[in-house]
Enzyme design. Structure first.
Site, PDB file in Angstrom:
ATOM      1  CB  SER A  24      -1.001   0.495   1.241  1.00  0.00           C
ATOM      2  OG  SER A  24      -1.897  -0.994   1.458  1.00  0.00           O
ATOM      3  CD  GLN A  25      -0.774   6.880  -1.830  1.00  0.00           C
ATOM      4  OE1 GLN A  25      -1.920   6.693  -2.305  1.00  0.00           O
ATOM      5  NE2 GLN A  25      -0.229   8.320  -1.580  1.00  0.00           N
TER       6      GLN A  25
END
Length: 219
Positions: A67-68
């Site tokens: 994930s970012q």
């Protein structure tokens, strides 16, 4: 597995990432500190270490992504973790989110449905000596045998709010789950006020890989 090294260069890149997250509205100092301490590049293939501190999601194989950092920070901030909290993560993936939770002092249980990821991430946790409890299986069912939990975080986009996760929360516990369709989701925070009473709030739009399993999208 590649030799793990946390260089001055990577520490500097992490510092810049923390500043970028502050500028995007992350306010929880404990979360920012954890992101500053956990080497995100350890969760990347070595050839891509220089990409590890961009505020972007990144492919990790098996059709999944890490994930970012902004997303990780948002989800973690919503959980408001206190040392000793017992947290369930659904979707181990690279292991980065779980490592952030452990850095904050949580006891972390995490479930991954893809065997190759489960094996590689379990090995990485062993190598890092991070005490995270990994399970292979369908995360949409939760982990009732280890509950109830102070917090549950889902790291894939769901299509329905499964009751079986809400009931695994302690009173006062929080469920953080992206909800929507396959293209876009809203970050939903469900607080269990008391038994059978919940409060729901929404916290911005995100894009996750689909949550697959019995109570998610069809595989």
């Amino acid at each position: 597995m590649h030799h793990l090294k946390d260089s001055f260069k990577h520490k500097g890149m992490r510092k810049r990432l923390v500043e970028a997250l502050k500028n995007k509205g992350i306010r929880d100092e404990k979360v920012l500190e954890a992101i500053g301490l956990v080497p995100r590049h350890y969760f990347f293939p070595k050839d891509f270490w220089d990409n590890a501190y961009d505020d972007k999601a990144f492919p990790i194989g098996s059709g999944q992504t890490i994930s970012q950092p902004y997303t990780v920070a948002c989800q973690t901030q919503l959980l408001n973790i206190q040392p000793g909290d017992v947290i369930l993560e659904i979707g181990t993936g690279s292991g980065y989110q779980a490592a952030i939770l452990a850095q904050l002092g949580a006891t972390v249980f995490t479930i991954e449905r893809i065997e190759a990821l489960f094996k590689s991430t379990s090995q990485l946790f062993s190598k890092l000596k991070v005490p995270i409890h990994c399970f292979l299986g369908d995360g949409t069912i939760g982990l009732p045998s280890k509950g109830p939990f102070d917090g549950i975080v889902v790291t894939a986009g769901g299509n329905s709010l499964a009751e079986q996760l809400k009931v695994q929360l302690k009173p006062g516990g929080k469920l953080v789950v992206p909800m929507g369709d396959r293209s876009i989701q809203k970050m939903v925070l469900i607080k269990k006020v008391v038994e059978n009473k919940y409060e729901r709030t929404e916290h911005g739009e995100f894009k996750f890989v689909p949550l697959l399993g019995k109570y998610g999208w069809e595989t």
